[in-house]
Every structure is written in structure tokens, then in C-alpha cells.
Write a protein that holds these residues in place. Sequence first.
Motif, short mmCIF file in Angstrom:
data_model
loop_
_atom_site.label_atom_id
_atom_site.label_comp_id
_atom_site.label_asym_id
_atom_site.label_seq_id
_atom_site.Cartn_x
_atom_site.Cartn_y
_atom_site.Cartn_z
N GLN A 320 7.92 18.88 9.12
CA GLN A 320 8.48 18.43 7.84
C GLN A 320 9.99 18.59 7.82
O GLN A 320 10.72 17.72 7.33
CB GLN A 320 7.86 19.22 6.68
CG GLN A 320 6.37 18.99 6.54
CD GLN A 320 5.80 19.74 5.34
OE1 GLN A 320 6.24 19.58 4.22
NE2 GLN A 320 4.81 20.57 5.60
N LYS A 323 11.80 15.88 9.85
CA LYS A 323 11.84 14.61 9.13
C LYS A 323 12.94 14.62 8.06
O LYS A 323 13.67 13.65 7.91
CB LYS A 323 10.48 14.38 8.48
CG LYS A 323 10.19 12.93 8.18
CD LYS A 323 8.72 12.78 7.85
CE LYS A 323 8.50 11.65 6.91
NZ LYS A 323 7.11 11.55 6.46
N TYR A 394 12.98 7.09 4.93
CA TYR A 394 12.27 8.33 4.68
C TYR A 394 12.24 8.68 3.21
O TYR A 394 11.36 9.39 2.75
CB TYR A 394 12.82 9.46 5.54
CG TYR A 394 12.37 9.29 6.95
CD1 TYR A 394 11.00 9.28 7.23
CD2 TYR A 394 13.26 9.08 7.97
CE1 TYR A 394 10.56 9.08 8.51
CE2 TYR A 394 12.82 8.88 9.27
CZ TYR A 394 11.47 8.88 9.52
OH TYR A 394 11.03 8.67 10.78
N ASN A 398 8.75 9.39 1.32
CA ASN A 398 8.52 10.63 0.62
C ASN A 398 8.00 10.41 -0.80
O ASN A 398 7.40 11.28 -1.39
CB ASN A 398 9.81 11.45 0.55
CG ASN A 398 10.06 12.12 1.89
OD1 ASN A 398 9.13 12.26 2.68
ND2 ASN A 398 11.29 12.50 2.13
N HIS B 95 2.54 15.81 5.88
CA HIS B 95 2.65 15.00 7.09
C HIS B 95 1.31 14.80 7.78
O HIS B 95 1.26 14.27 8.88
CB HIS B 95 3.66 15.62 8.04
CG HIS B 95 3.33 17.03 8.45
ND1 HIS B 95 3.25 18.05 7.54
CD2 HIS B 95 3.05 17.56 9.65
CE1 HIS B 95 2.94 19.17 8.17
NE2 HIS B 95 2.80 18.90 9.45
N TYR B 137 -2.92 9.89 3.19
CA TYR B 137 -1.96 10.99 3.16
C TYR B 137 -1.90 11.55 1.75
O TYR B 137 -2.17 10.84 0.77
CB TYR B 137 -0.59 10.50 3.60
CG TYR B 137 -0.51 10.34 5.10
CD1 TYR B 137 -0.11 11.41 5.90
CD2 TYR B 137 -0.89 9.15 5.71
CE1 TYR B 137 -0.08 11.29 7.27
CE2 TYR B 137 -0.86 9.02 7.09
CZ TYR B 137 -0.45 10.10 7.87
OH TYR B 137 -0.43 9.98 9.22
#
Lengths: 418, 245
Positions: A320, A323, A394, A398, B95, B137
Motif C-alpha cells: 500500500q 502505491k 491512482y 483509490n 490491495h 476489491y
Amino acid sequence: MVPASAQASHSIPIIVENDWMSRMENSSVYLDGAFQGLTDNRGQFVVPDVSPGQHNITVTKDGYGSKTIDQIFNGTESLEFKLSAQKPANSVTIVALDARESRSKITGASVYVDGQFVGTTGTGDGGVTLSLSPGLHTVKISKDMLEDNTTRIDVVPGSTYVILMEGGARRYSILDGSLFIYSLSKEIIYGLVNTIKLSIVAYCIGICIGLLMGIGRTSSNRIIRVVASVYVEGVRGLPILLQLLFVNFGLPFLISDMTGQQFNIDAFTSCIIALSVNSGAYMGEIFKAGIEAVSKGQTEAARSLGLSQNQSMRYIILPQAIKIVLPALGNEFIALIKDSSIGLVISVTEVTMEAKLVGVEYYNTFTPLLAAGIIYLCITIPLGKAVQYMEKKYNIANTRTNGKAKKQKVKPLSEEFV
Amino acid sequence: MSNSMVVIDDLHKRFGDLEVLKGISLDIKKGEVVVILGPSGSGKSTILRCINRLEEPTGGRIFIDGEEITGRKADLNKMRQKVGMVFQQFNLFPHMTALGNVTLAPMKVQKKSKQEAEKIGLELLKKVGLSEKANSYPTQLSGGQQQRVAIARALAMRPDVMLFDEVTSALDPELVKEVLDVMKNLAMDGMTMIVVTHEMNFAKEVGDRIILIDGGVIVEQNTPDQFFTNPQHERTKKFLNMIKN
């Protein structure tokens, strides 16, 4: 049998040198025509058993002719022989020098005599040596980007002629296209390869250092935390130029002094070490921020499942964190490409160094630097765009997405207000 | 003692100057569902967090299935496998897919093969009603779904005790029921559970024993019937009144 009344024979030390006072080894030594031996690597030989009276001693060496000394010896003599190199008949040397004060040798210039190409300067003693009959000859010397020089020379065999070459200042205006292209090509061929090598290698090492420091800075172990902090704070608090000089000059001196043995680091390696150490510290901060940005609940959830601290870091926190810091790592690479130009101060041939060299060579310090600037921008701007794209991508990932929303293009906020 | 699953003996916890737990003693039987109530800041969550050592107790001892888990000798990673915990904020690993979340610990901690772990994982996801979300997810799931995955994730380690720390507090009201239903089923299947919650109906319906904590001590513990209809302590009455209003 030697008569008792006769004086004892003695030995005569001799030294053989050339015109430049260099000792000549392997010269043959003859006494009265009889071979005695060869001089050693210090050009010395001792002729043994010379009876008092007249003798001749001859020294010869291939390519240097011979020298004979004929005199009466009575026991206290030492002899010096000077041998001169034999040049080919009618030999003439032509050397090209920079017309400016530096008078540095110009290599790679083509030499023409009476319209005939005879060679390129730079081999051997920095000039071209050739056979020329005595009398008037036209010598032309030319090199790309420099002004041709044609002179008439009244040749005396055995001489060396120096021809000065003017640089491009008069010919190349401040924005000369051909000099610009020439600068670009030289900077790309000789500089860019090293710039990229430096950046990529230092980046890879820097990431490893940064990862360790980032984990170290967030460790629960106080000693590890302090060590990592000292490294990061120390390196970030120093100018990168000082670090480079320290690695290239300071460190070898220190090690040589401590071990008593000569120790050297070549400039390219120094540059990689300095850049890695420096970017490692910055990346340490990036990774630390990334690790801290992952919520504490993630660690707790992982630990409550029975994962060890290392497992939690490896499977839960780092994926995490990485990223999160990906865009920052991209920016760090861009910074590294720019920072690699410090290689200039220790003569690592990267883009900036090459720009400087071309500028000095052709009397034009503007055009090559402009070309270098454009090369840097051609790399850094697209990379910057890629980082921006990554940030955007990203950010989308998210927030909550399903298949449909992913494909939608998200407009940056600023566009809506234009 | 033989059928005690969790024994807490004079548990103390201090954060700096603040003493949060001032001597808590509890004996929880196998299969028992204990509901802990109390005003915020009373130390309810801290008890749970001490039971799996996310917080280090300052004093007292805790036993799980007869084994002491406090003290230096305790193997934390091994101990934690016996205790499943579900958090208020879900804390799913963003993730990883739902199935990935559930299979991680069985694979990495219990060293089960991927196939074996996925078999268990899919079974558990089915049990919490999320078979079809196995490959989603966390960000693609609603809060209630995420919390059910979190329950499945904790169950995948086959714990002896499950700790629920205000697991419905962060949920939209319409999503609370689906999570409570899963917990109810779990209780009926005989899982030992310690539940910190504000859901009084759940406490009444599922709890075997209700405990009121205030100021770091147990004020009252009783069966749900007695607790809600015939509270013994003034503090309990006050607390119940506050909830009613």
C-alpha cells in the motif's frame, strides 16, 4: 701471465643516455671491437679488465647509431655515451595546435601536403610525421568545425612545423544551426548515455537504500530508528556537491591515509555513490511518509490475524505504501537526472560536461548549453507528464470504482473553472 | 474452570496518567456470548484490545483456553491465531480482493496451500452471503459487505474466540442488520464471542450475559432479562435511561 711490474688492469663503468637524458638499456658495448655485453635497465654497464693504455670503447643500439670513445685509460675513468635517435631521411613532423592561449594539441585534424592527404594528427606525439623532400610545399590542415589553415612551408628535413588552427567563433554565429546539431549529436552520443546510466544505476541503489531507511525510520527498535534518522537527516542537510567531492577526493584520501596504501575511486563510480547516497536519503523520507500514510488499523488487522511484524510489513503495509509513493518516486527519478549533471565537477562525461567541452572547443558557450538544456527538457517533461498521469490514475483507483467509472476520463478541477 | 474459554484476572491498563482499566475480572465459558456495554471512554474497547495484546496490559493476567497469553513468554503470533478480531473500521486490506483478504493469513501464517485456503475462504464467504463478491476489491463493496468480509477473514484462522469491537458503529443504519445477522448465526453455531456494541436489541436477543463497564470497572453483570428489566445498580439504571431517551 701478466708481468708483475705491469699495473693491474681495472674496470670502467659506463652510462648510456639518449638526447633527452633517458637511460638506454640493451645497448651493445664493445671493447676494441670485441663484444662485452648489454647495458642494464638503468643504461649502465661495467667494462671489466681494461689494461692501462689506449683502447676504444663503442656503444651501439638499433635505431640510434653508434658512438666510439678512443683514449688512453689509466684506471679512474667512467664514461658517458650519448646516442641520438636516427630519424628517417627527410623526415618532417607537422603538429596542429589550438590558436588560443591554451595552445593545446588538436587531434583528428586532416593534413594535406600539395593537395594529397597524408594523415591525421593525434597519433604518436600528437602530430603527423612524414617524409618530405626539401624545398617549398603547400600544407593544408583541416578539421570539422574549425577553420582550415593552408600554409607554404620551406621544408628543412628533420624539422617540426607547428600550424595553428582558429576555432569556430568567427564562423559560428550564436545560433548556428550546424553547431547546434553538432552539439546535440555530441551531447547525445557521449553525454546522454552516461547521464542515463548514472541516473538509472543510482536510482536503483537509491530505492534500496530508501526502502531500508523508510522501514528503519518507522521501526519500533529505537537504535535502528536513530541510525536511519542520522543517515537521512545528515545526507539531506549537506549540499550534494560536497558529498560528491567527499566521495571522490575525501574518502580515497582518508582510506589511503588509514591503510597506508594508495586507494582510488574512479569519477564515474564516485558519481554513482554520491547520487545513490543522496537520493537514498530523500527516498527514505518518501517511503517513511508512505508507510505512515497506511492507517494503523491495517497493521492491527494484520497482527490480529497472527501475521508477524515482518509479514505485516511485507504483505500489508509496503504494497500500500509503495502505491501511495509511486508518483513521489517518479519525481525523485527526474530530480536524479538533473542532479547527475554534478558529474561535471569531477569530469564525468555526461550531458552538461559534454556541453561545456563543445563550448570550449568551438568558442561558443551558448549553443552547446542550449542544446544540453533541450536534451534535459526532452526527458524531464515527458517523465513529469507520466508522473502526473500516475497520480491521477491512482487517485481514481483509490476512490470507489466499478468497471464503468474506471473508463471515464476525470477532468482536473482547474479545467472546470476556466 | 475446564469449560472456561477466556479468563481475565484483575486486568489493569494505564495510558500515561490515565488509568483506563482498574481491575477487570471475567470468566467466559466456551460458547458464551458476552456483550459489553458502557459509555464511551469507559474502557470497553481496551478490554478487547488487551485480550489479543494489541494493547499491552499494565497488570493482571489473561488466559485463553487455559493458556496464559500475558507475560513475556507468550507467543503473540500463535496466541492471536486463537483470537479473531473484527474492527469498527473494517480494516480490510484494500490491495487484495475479498477472497485475498480471507486467504492471506491461512496461507502465510498457517502455511496452507493456496487451494486449501481458497476452499476455506470461499466457504466462509458463502456463509456470510458474499460468494459472488469473492473477486471484488474492498472499495467495490458496501460497508456492510466489507464488514462481513472482515468477519470471514477473522474466522478463516479458525479462532476459539471472536472479538467484535463496535462493528456496526461505522455503518449506515440500513446496513447494520446484515452484519448483525451474520453474528447471530455465528453465535447460534456455538462460537465464543465478546461483543462491544451499542445495539441493545442485539444484546437482548443474542447475548448470554451483559456486562456494564464504567470508569474502568465492571458495574454490573447479569443475564439480558435481569439486566434490562431488573437492573441492580443505580449506574445501570441511569445508563439504560440514557439509551432509551
